[in-house]
Design an enzyme around this catalytic site. Structure first.
Site, PDB file in Angstrom:
ATOM      1  N   GLY A 264       0.980  -1.256   0.192  1.00 38.92           N
ATOM      2  CA  GLY A 264      -0.070  -0.100  -0.019  1.00 38.92           C
ATOM      3  C   GLY A 264       0.831   1.426  -0.020  1.00 38.92           C
ATOM      4  O   GLY A 264       0.609   2.137  -0.736  1.00 38.92           O
ATOM      5  N   LYS A 265       1.885   1.338   0.827  1.00 37.50           N
ATOM      6  CA  LYS A 265       2.778   2.411   0.973  1.00 37.50           C
ATOM      7  C   LYS A 265       3.552   2.574  -0.071  1.00 37.50           C
ATOM      8  O   LYS A 265       3.826   3.676  -0.727  1.00 37.50           O
ATOM      9  CB  LYS A 265       3.614   2.296   2.291  1.00 37.50           C
ATOM     10  CG  LYS A 265       2.281   2.488   3.207  1.00 37.50           C
ATOM     11  CD  LYS A 265       3.160   2.900   4.787  1.00 37.50           C
ATOM     12  CE  LYS A 265       2.301   2.942   5.778  1.00 37.50           C
ATOM     13  NZ  LYS A 265       1.622   1.401   6.309  1.00 37.50           N
ATOM     14  N   GLU A 282      11.385  -7.065   0.908  1.00 42.19           N
ATOM     15  CA  GLU A 282      10.253  -7.671   1.799  1.00 42.19           C
ATOM     16  C   GLU A 282      10.988  -9.104   1.899  1.00 42.19           C
ATOM     17  O   GLU A 282      11.411  -9.974   0.894  1.00 42.19           O
ATOM     18  CB  GLU A 282       8.898  -7.855   1.055  1.00 42.19           C
ATOM     19  CG  GLU A 282       7.950  -8.887   1.671  1.00 42.19           C
ATOM     20  CD  GLU A 282       7.563  -8.749   2.980  1.00 42.19           C
ATOM     21  OE1 GLU A 282       7.141  -7.525   3.462  1.00 42.19           O
ATOM     22  OE2 GLU A 282       7.731  -9.766   3.837  1.00 42.19           O
ATOM     23  N   ARG A 287       4.809 -12.967   0.625  1.00 42.43           N
ATOM     24  CA  ARG A 287       4.318 -11.595   0.704  1.00 42.43           C
ATOM     25  C   ARG A 287       4.941 -10.712  -0.496  1.00 42.43           C
ATOM     26  O   ARG A 287       4.487  -9.981  -1.013  1.00 42.43           O
ATOM     27  CB  ARG A 287       4.807 -11.105   2.103  1.00 42.43           C
ATOM     28  CG  ARG A 287       3.690 -11.651   2.934  1.00 42.43           C
ATOM     29  CD  ARG A 287       4.190 -11.254   4.476  1.00 42.43           C
ATOM     30  NE  ARG A 287       3.777  -9.701   4.863  1.00 42.43           N
ATOM     31  CZ  ARG A 287       2.607  -9.235   5.162  1.00 42.43           C
ATOM     32  NH1 ARG A 287       1.623 -10.119   5.058  1.00 42.43           N
ATOM     33  NH2 ARG A 287       2.728  -7.835   5.214  1.00 42.43           N
ATOM     34  N   ASP A 326       8.690   0.984   7.451  1.00 41.85           N
ATOM     35  CA  ASP A 326       7.289   0.681   7.868  1.00 41.85           C
ATOM     36  C   ASP A 326       7.837  -0.973   8.767  1.00 41.85           C
ATOM     37  O   ASP A 326       7.364  -1.754   7.953  1.00 41.85           O
ATOM     38  CB  ASP A 326       6.341   0.667   6.932  1.00 41.85           C
ATOM     39  CG  ASP A 326       5.041   0.446   7.447  1.00 41.85           C
ATOM     40  OD1 ASP A 326       4.637   0.864   8.664  1.00 41.85           O
ATOM     41  OD2 ASP A 326       4.057   0.253   6.713  1.00 41.85           O
ATOM     42  N   CYS A 378       2.787   0.456  13.305  1.00 43.59           N
ATOM     43  CA  CYS A 378       1.220   0.301  13.666  1.00 43.59           C
ATOM     44  C   CYS A 378       1.277   0.079  15.150  1.00 43.59           C
ATOM     45  O   CYS A 378       0.284  -0.841  15.511  1.00 43.59           O
ATOM     46  CB  CYS A 378       0.268  -0.243  12.794  1.00 43.59           C
ATOM     47  SG  CYS A 378       0.796  -1.866  12.406  1.00 43.59           S
TER      48      CYS A 378
HETATM   49  C1  LIG Z   1       4.137  -3.161   8.671  1.00 41.85           C
HETATM   50  S1  LIG Z   1       4.186  -4.481   7.415  1.00 41.85           S
HETATM   51  C2  LIG Z   1       4.569  -3.316   5.935  1.00 41.85           C
HETATM   52  C3  LIG Z   1       3.083  -2.609   5.507  1.00 41.85           C
HETATM   53  C4  LIG Z   1       3.381  -1.975   4.249  1.00 41.85           C
HETATM   54  N1  LIG Z   1       4.633  -0.882   4.322  1.00 41.85           N
HETATM   55  C5  LIG Z   1       2.317  -1.419   3.484  1.00 41.85           C
HETATM   56  O1  LIG Z   1       2.117  -0.388   3.780  1.00 41.85           O
HETATM   57  O2  LIG Z   1       1.693  -2.313   2.831  1.00 41.85           O
HETATM   58  C6  LIG Z   1       5.891  -5.096   7.652  1.00 41.85           C
HETATM   59  C7  LIG Z   1       6.504  -5.672   6.581  1.00 41.85           C
HETATM   60  O3  LIG Z   1       7.679  -6.034   6.883  1.00 41.85           O
HETATM   61  C8  LIG Z   1       8.048  -7.577   6.675  1.00 41.85           C
HETATM   62  N2  LIG Z   1       9.351  -7.867   7.252  1.00 41.85           N
HETATM   63  C9  LIG Z   1       9.342  -8.370   8.293  1.00 41.85           C
HETATM   64  N3  LIG Z   1      10.759  -8.485   8.831  1.00 41.85           N
HETATM   65  C10 LIG Z   1      11.366  -8.090   7.615  1.00 41.85           C
HETATM   66  C11 LIG Z   1      12.765  -8.019   7.254  1.00 41.85           C
HETATM   67  N4  LIG Z   1      13.752  -8.378   8.330  1.00 41.85           N
HETATM   68  N5  LIG Z   1      13.244  -7.708   6.330  1.00 41.85           N
HETATM   69  C12 LIG Z   1      12.421  -7.117   5.131  1.00 41.85           C
HETATM   70  N6  LIG Z   1      10.917  -7.328   5.701  1.00 41.85           N
HETATM   71  C13 LIG Z   1      10.472  -7.734   6.812  1.00 41.85           C
HETATM   72  C14 LIG Z   1       6.932  -8.255   7.016  1.00 41.85           C
HETATM   73  O4  LIG Z   1       6.827  -9.420   6.340  1.00 41.85           O
HETATM   74  C15 LIG Z   1       5.600  -7.231   6.509  1.00 41.85           C
HETATM   75  O5  LIG Z   1       5.254  -7.434   5.190  1.00 41.85           O
END
Ligand SMILES: C[S@@+](CC[C@H](N)C(=O)[O-])C[C@H]1O[C@@H](n2cnc3c(N)ncnc32)[C@H](O)[C@@H]1O
Length: 445
Positions: A264-265, A282, A287, A326, A378
């Protein structure tokens, strides 16, 4: 409460079978209260029209779990004896239908619960008679049942994790009346917000006056699924939209979205900065694949890399003019959308805060001179946001706060004139998800 179309109970040769909707709800409640796990996103996918009943029933059971259990306890012969989860689940479901789902008949609420009680995986057979007796009695006066349940203290529905999240959300003042007011707001079923991506918004979506591009679903309007499927718009909470409405007029030819799925972002960044080269990281393969697909469908160009962002950033020489981090977090700010949140296992918080810190340090290293870094989660918990901001301030004196949001979106103490470098909308004055974040810039050209 909207009128519900009632599923038909299937009468089979050996009796009444609970509907798939109720079986799904019972499974979800076992997952949450037995395992501390989340309700999967697609849990009601194959329920068709009964999904409305299932959503309402599950939401109410999760949101009123404490009161439902407290109501049952004194009705038992031996209230101090532990009650198996199967019995608690089945009784909660039956009582919820009787108290708050007026479209469900007494017969369906009671008999299907009794059948569920007899189910080896979902109920507890020795308590079939108890379930029958208790629900039959409650069904005689549903209004009184509802009134008795409502009269119990709302605080019973809060786990210690929820209590902590509420107090963090309202810190530093946390007046008891405010805690109750916030909890009561978070118990309402949330209405989704949307972002227009192209063309015109369909009927039933109203533009949000203070937030250009943000649309909210009008009361009673249908969920705009075809419009979403045609990529005319996307679901995006107003907090995310306000976060990305930062004021920054420097050119940003190289953008990094460090934790990007579901995208989304990334989409909003691409629309705000057309022509920028966007790298989206990601870690989870599925995902990352979904992210690629959504961006493609929306016509957004970005290089999606499936990688651990901390490792990737630490091994990279690249520099970015705008970095959005994020970060993965506890999600404490999403408990209105995820009523199971209070009951999840929250034991991985130290791992998460460690990861957030590592990601933040690595991202800061890749910020180009003159660049902007936005960190967000969040969550209301201070260790997921404010503590990292304080750490960064100490550890990286080359970075300076960047006042990119209107002061009203931040804490009073963070404002510099009309603007703030801290994003933390007050939960009682802002109807979006709980978010906190901050922005820093690197000096230079
Ligand atoms: C809060 S969500 C992001 C939402 C996204 N920015 C949006 O607005 O659609 C955090 C994301 O970071 C990913 N994530 C978790 N640990 C990570 C890492 N070490 N490196 C990259 N991505 C990671 C998760 O799988 C998740 O999809």
């Amino acid at each position: 409460m909207p009128a519900l179309r009632m599923p038909q109970a299937r009468v089979l040769a050996w009796g009444l079978m609970p509907t798939p909707a109720r079986i799904h709800v019972a499974h979800a409640l076992h997952e949450v209260f037995g395992e501390g796990g989340r309700v999967p996103d697609i849990w009601d996918r194959d329920l068709g029209e009964d999904a409305h009943l299932a959503q309402a029933l599950l939401g109410l059971c999760l949101r009123r779990w404490g009161r439902l259990q407290a109501w049952v306890k004194p009705q038992l012969k031996d209230p101090d004896r532990g009650v198996p989860l199967g019995t608690r689940v089945v009784l909660a479901m039956g009582l919820t239908q009787l108290a708050w789902l007026p479209g469900v008949s007494d017969h369906a609420a009671v008999n299907e619960s009794v059948e569920l009680a007899a189910n080896r995986d979902l109920g507890f057979l020795p308590h079939k008679g108890l379930v029958n007796a208790l629900l039959r009695r409650a069904a005689k006066d549903r209004a009184t049942l509802a009134a008795e349940l409502e009269a119990l203290p709302a605080a019973l529905d809060r786990s210690p994790a929820a209590e902590r999240a509420l107090r963090a959300a309202l810190a530093p003042h946390q007046a008891e009346a405010e805690i109750e007011a916030l909890w009561s707001r978070l118990q309402q079923v949330p209405r989704p917000d949307f972002r227009l991506l192209k063309g015109e918004a369909p009927a039933g979506l109203r533009p949000e006056a203070d937030l250009p591009g943000c649309l909210c679903l009008e009361e009673g309007a249908p969920f705009p699924r075809p419009w979403l499927e045609s990529a005319g718009g996307m679901v995006q909470d107003r907090s995310s939209q306000a976060l990305l409405a930062y004021a920054w007029d420097r050119p940003v030819p190289r953008i990094l979205d460090a934790c990007a799925a579901p995208g989304g972002k990334t989409t909003t960044l691409a629309l705000r900065h057309p022509g920028a080269a966007i790298t989206a990281l990601e870690v989870h393969p599925r995902r990352a694949a979904r992210l690629r697909q959504s961006l493609l469908q929306r016509g957004i160009e970005a290089q999606v890399i499936q990688a651990d962002a901390a490792e990737w950033l630490e091994g990279s020489e690249a520099a970015f003019d705008l970095i959005l981090l994020d970060a993965p977090c506890s999600g404490s700010g999403t408990l209105q959308k995820h009523p199971e949140w209070p009951w999840l296992k929250h034991e991985d918080l130290p791992r998460l805060t460690g990861l957030q810190r590592r990601l933040l340090g690595a991202a800061a290293d890749r910020l180009a001179p003159g660049g902007l870094l936005i960190y967000a989660v969040c969550s209301w918990l201070p260790e997921e946001g404010d503590s990292h901001r304080a750490w960064l301030e100490q550890a990286r004196p080359d970075l300076r706060p960047a006042e990119v949001w209107p002061a009203a979106l931040g804490p009073a103490e963070g404002a510099v004139g009309e603007a703030t470098a801290r994003f933390r909308p007050h939960p009682l004055r802002w109807a979006g998800e709980g978010f906190q974040g901050f922005a820093v810039r690197r000096a230079g050209s």
